[in-house]
Each structure stands twice: as C-alpha cells, then as structure tokens.
Design a protein around this motif. Structure first.
Motif, PDB file in Angstrom:
ATOM      1  N   ARG A 421       0.840  -1.205   0.000  1.00  0.00           N
ATOM      2  CA  ARG A 421       0.000   0.000   0.000  1.00  0.00           C
ATOM      3  C   ARG A 421       0.875   1.254   0.000  1.00  0.00           C
ATOM      4  NH1 ARG A 421      -2.060   3.055   4.448  1.00  0.00           N
ATOM      5  NH2 ARG A 421      -3.895   4.309   3.870  1.00  0.00           N
ATOM      6  N   ALA A 424       2.086   1.772  -3.470  1.00  0.00           N
ATOM      7  CA  ALA A 424       1.011   2.271  -4.331  1.00  0.00           C
ATOM      8  C   ALA A 424       0.772   3.755  -4.089  1.00  0.00           C
ATOM      9  CB  ALA A 424      -0.266   1.471  -4.064  1.00  0.00           C
ATOM     10  N   ASN A 429      -1.022   5.670  -6.970  1.00  0.00           N
ATOM     11  CA  ASN A 429      -2.026   4.702  -7.424  1.00  0.00           C
ATOM     12  C   ASN A 429      -3.063   4.569  -6.313  1.00  0.00           C
ATOM     13  OD1 ASN A 429      -3.520   2.571  -8.379  1.00  0.00           O
ATOM     14  ND2 ASN A 429      -1.780   1.265  -8.898  1.00  0.00           N
ATOM     15  N   GLU A 432      -5.350   1.391  -6.033  1.00  0.00           N
ATOM     16  CA  GLU A 432      -4.712   0.208  -5.458  1.00  0.00           C
ATOM     17  C   GLU A 432      -4.525   0.370  -3.944  1.00  0.00           C
ATOM     18  OE1 GLU A 432      -2.717  -3.563  -5.157  1.00  0.00           O
ATOM     19  OE2 GLU A 432      -4.299  -2.667  -6.390  1.00  0.00           O
ATOM     20  N   SER A 433      -4.155   1.581  -3.535  1.00  0.00           N
ATOM     21  CA  SER A 433      -3.999   1.859  -2.105  1.00  0.00           C
ATOM     22  C   SER A 433      -5.310   1.624  -1.368  1.00  0.00           C
ATOM     23  CB  SER A 433      -3.534   3.299  -1.909  1.00  0.00           C
ATOM     24  OG  SER A 433      -3.561   3.653  -0.539  1.00  0.00           O
ATOM     25  N   ARG A 435      -7.809  -0.238  -2.375  1.00  0.00           N
ATOM     26  CA  ARG A 435      -8.172  -1.657  -2.447  1.00  0.00           C
ATOM     27  C   ARG A 435      -7.485  -2.443  -1.342  1.00  0.00           C
ATOM     28  NH1 ARG A 435      -6.437  -6.367  -3.440  1.00  0.00           N
ATOM     29  NH2 ARG A 435      -4.313  -5.620  -3.818  1.00  0.00           N
ATOM     30  N   ILE A 436      -6.196  -2.156  -1.102  1.00  0.00           N
ATOM     31  CA  ILE A 436      -5.456  -2.867  -0.060  1.00  0.00           C
ATOM     32  C   ILE A 436      -6.031  -2.541   1.318  1.00  0.00           C
ATOM     33  CG2 ILE A 436      -3.213  -3.084   1.081  1.00  0.00           C
ATOM     34  CD1 ILE A 436      -1.930  -2.596  -1.702  1.00  0.00           C
ATOM     35  N   GLU A 439      -9.239  -4.391   1.742  1.00  0.00           N
ATOM     36  CA  GLU A 439      -8.997  -5.820   1.956  1.00  0.00           C
ATOM     37  C   GLU A 439      -8.572  -6.081   3.402  1.00  0.00           C
ATOM     38  OE1 GLU A 439      -6.636  -9.452  -0.299  1.00  0.00           O
ATOM     39  OE2 GLU A 439      -5.715  -7.461  -0.254  1.00  0.00           O
TER      40      GLU A 439
END
Length: 459
Positions: A421, A424, A429, A432-433, A435-436, A439
């Motif tokens: 992260r 990212a 990004n 993506e950051s 999304r992590i 999650e």
C-alpha cells in the motif's frame, strides 16, 4: 476490610482468618478425563483472582486445588481408549495446566491427586465408622449415614425431607436411607487393575466426596478458612464434605464457603450432558486468552455469565480500548499507592466480595484520564492495578497485533500488504492503495496512519 459472601450463612461477612495474616484456601478442581471447558475456566480464573487479591492485601495464602484422577468417567474413558488410567489422566492434567497458563492462572501452592491419598481416605472412613456415621453395606460398599449427622443440609439450606422430595435417583436397597452416599465403592469384576485398591472393606476405590475431605485435611488441617468451587458443587458434593469432615474431626470444617456462578448458553447452564459446552481450546482458537480472562473477570464471580461470540467480541473490544490507551501513553513504572483516589476505589470494590465489575470500571476511568492528561504516571497506575487481576501485563502492541483468530492474515502478510500500500501511494495509485486498505479492513485489520508511518492492530 474484606467482606465476602458466605454461602453457609447466605450473607456477606467480614473476613477474619483463623490465623492472623494467613489464609488457607481449598478449591475443588477438575476431573481429568477430557479437555477443560469454559465452566472450568471460570473456576480457575475466579479463584486465581481471589488468591491474587488476598496476597495483594497482605495475606500469606496457602492455596490448594485438587485433581480428581479416579472415578467412573475416567475408568470408562480409559477402557474406551484402550489406555491406562494413568496415561489418560496425565495427558489431560498436562492439557489442563497448558489451558490454565494460557489464561494467566497462577499454579496453586498444592495440586494433590486423589490417587495419592487413598490411605488417608481409608483412615477417615474408619473414623466415621467408629463414630457411628458410616456403615458397610451387603454389596461391599461403605456408605455415610446422613441421618446420624445433625447438621446435614446446612450448606444447601434444606432439610432431609426437602432433599428427599428433590431426589431423582432410584432407591438403592444397599442403603439404609436413600440420601446416604458412598465413601468406598467395591470393585466390579470388569474393572481394570489400576482402578482398584486393597482396603479393610475389600478391593475397590474411593467415592468422589471423600477425596476432598482427606486432601484438604492433609494440607490445611481439619479446620480452615475458605473452601471454593462452582455453584453446582454446593449440593451434594460440598454438603457431603461437611458431613464427612466434621463427622470425622468433631469440629467445624470451613469458615467461609464461596461458589462462583454458572456459565450459560442461551439461558441454559453450560454442561456436557446438554452438549452445549465449549472447551477452552476451542475458544482460544478464535479469541486471545486474555480476552477470555477479561470476559470472566468483568462479571461478578457469583453472577451467571452468558457465553456468546457477541459477548466475547464485546470483551475483546473493551480490552482493546485499555491497551490502546497504554499504547498512546506509555506507562511509567510505578509502585502502587493504595492511598491514591483510583486505588482507593479499586480496593473498595475488591474488598466488597471481590467485586471485579466495579474494579474494572475503575480501570476504564483511569485509562480515560491517562489518555486525556497524557500522563505516564496514571498509565503506570493503570497497569499496576490491572496486574492485580492478571490483566494488561503485555506490551500493548503485542496484544493489539495478537495472533488469536488471525487465520490466513498473519503479521507477516499484514506487513507485506502495508508495504504494498505504501508503494502504491508513492506511485499515486490511489485505487490500489484503497483496495489494499479495504482488503485489510475486511480481514479485521485496522490501519493507523501517522507521522511515523502506518501502524496496525486487529479490530
């Protein structure tokens, strides 16, 4: 001044030990034929708390908790498994000690095993027969004659007529009276050799009740201060102990009787017969052991304790708040000052029949003030008071990142996700950051971004 609820008198009494400055305490322990369940955990944690508070109050404590390593269930399980009784019981004694250690339970001063005191039981049974309180039956058993002991029923508060009305067992023709209980059980032909001992009344084994009378008398004397156990032992086990011990010695057995409440599941008592019990090991796969200890201690020891994931989740969240306060304000080492306002209130709660509910409430107020004032001294007092209950003794980060219930999300995997992260974010990004982070949130991991980088804890 310590006040405790005495089951015998059914009221709170000022605690006065037989010998000033010293407390002798006996607690009925486990029958070791299976893994310990949460009901056993409550007994272990509650009386560990009692022993800790007595010592913190300046008493020298001699704490005995027995092990029942011979009875019908043990014999049955050993035969089913095709193993010796000693192999079976030692395996579960080891497991019990592992579970107790995980829960922060300190070892008692003595852990006598029933099989080590058969000779002492013979002596006590012989005295009871000599005193006209026991008799040999035609089937080879030896029974206690409850009608010949004037005080029978004083712990349960019931007369023999009341107890007869509530009995649920078939009348045994070998007994002189239906409520008479066995002191010595004659050996049966199909029982293994390691389940029987020679005796003046023939080969056999002791009844369940006589073992505690013999072991407590050996370690603590015929008259001692505190006897504890679960509420389910009040009758008949503890009632029978009184009859045996006082019938043999001719003097008072115990001054203060303490009984912890049941653990309940869906408003029913947790028990193996109902099939609604959970072993300590099963629970520790999902919850940190200190959370389980906190769950038990947050309730008053005499109250029913309702088990559910919701209640344990709430306990975990509450304990997390305390550790989070200590993480935010590192504790300074302090010696407990029992004259400080928080310590005075904590002590008053504990001296009021071990009222851990109120004592824990003091811990939360102290945590709030330590955080509000950013006071390392108050944080140190929080740790010191909590340690009296066996709580908050780890580094905050060790608890907040604890492994209980981690599943696939190990600390290493979380750290790798945080590093990904960070990369990212450096590349801008943001998708993506996010999304992590999402999650990790779904996995029960809370990220804490700060000037020094990103920390984390389990939700």
């Amino acid at each position: 001044m310590l006040n405790l609820y005495n089951t015998l008198s059914r009221e709170k009494e000022v605690f006065q030990p037989i010998e000033p400055g010293k407390v002798n305490m006996y607690v009925c322990g486990m029958t070791v034929y299976d893994y310990c369940h949460l009901g056993h955990a409550r007994v272990m944690v509650v009386f560990d708390m009692v022993a800790r508070w007595l010592r913190a109050s300046g008493y020298a404590v001699d704490y005995v908790r027995n092990i029942t390593d011979i009875d019908d269930k043990i014999i049955k399980r050993a035969l089913e498994n095709g193993e010796s009784i000693n192999a079976l019981t030692q395996r579960f004694i080891d497991a019990m000690n592992e579970d107790a250690a995980a829960l922060g339970v300190q070892r008692p001063d003595h852990e006598p095993r029933a099989t080590e005191f058969v000779g002492a039981m013979h002596e006590m049974i012989a005295r009871l027969i000599e005193n006209g309180l026991a008799y040999s039956a035609p089937n080879g058993d030896v029974y206690y004659a409850v009608r010949k002991f004037d005080g029978y029923g004083k712990l349960s508060g019931k007369s023999l007529e009341d107890l007869r009305a509530g009995e649920r067992v078939d009348v045994d023709p070998n007994k002189q009276y239906p409520l008479d209980f066995v002191l010595w059980k004659a050996a049966k032909p199909d029982e293994p050799a390691d389940a029987k001992w020679a005796s003046p009344w023939g080969a056999g084994r002791p009844g369940w009740h006589i073992e505690c009378s013999a072991m407590s008398c050996h370690h603590l004397g015929a008259h001692f201060d505190i006897h504890g156990g679960g509420a389910d032992l009040q009758f008949p086990h503890h009632e029978n102990e009184i009859a045996q011990s006082e019938g043999a010695s001719g003097q008072r057995y115990v001054n203060y009787w303490m009984h912890n409440g049941f653990i309940r599941v869906d408003n029913e008592k947790m028990s193996k017969s109902l099939g609604n019990f959970f072993t300590i090991r099963e629970v520790l796969k999902k919850y940190d052991a200190e959370v389980v200890r906190f769950f038990i201690l947050r309730a008053h020891y005499r109250s029913p304790l309702n088990y559910s994931d919701v209640h344990l989740d709430d306990a975990r969240n509450a304990l997390t708040r305390l550790y989070t306060a200590l993480k935010a304000v590192p504790a300074a080492p302090v010696a407990l000052d029992w004259q400080s306002p928080y310590a005075v209130r904590f002590k008053a709660a504990m001296d009021d029949d071990f009222n851990t509910t109120e004592a824990v409430a003091v811990l939360f107020e102290l945590a709030h003030e330590a955080h509000r004032q950013q006071s390392a001294a108050l944080a140190g007092e929080l740790k010191a008071l909590a340690a009296v209950l066996g709580l908050l003794e780890r580094e905050p980060q060790a608890f907040l990142q604890g492994a209980a219930g981690e599943g696939e999300w190990t600390a290493e995997r979380i750290e790798a996700a945080i590093a990904a992260r960070k990369a990212a974010r450096a590349d801008k990004n943001w998708a993506e950051s996010d999304r992590i982070r999402d999650e990790l949130t779904a996995a029960g991991v809370v990220l804490e971004d700060g000037a020094q980088g990103t920390g984390w804890r389990r939700a």
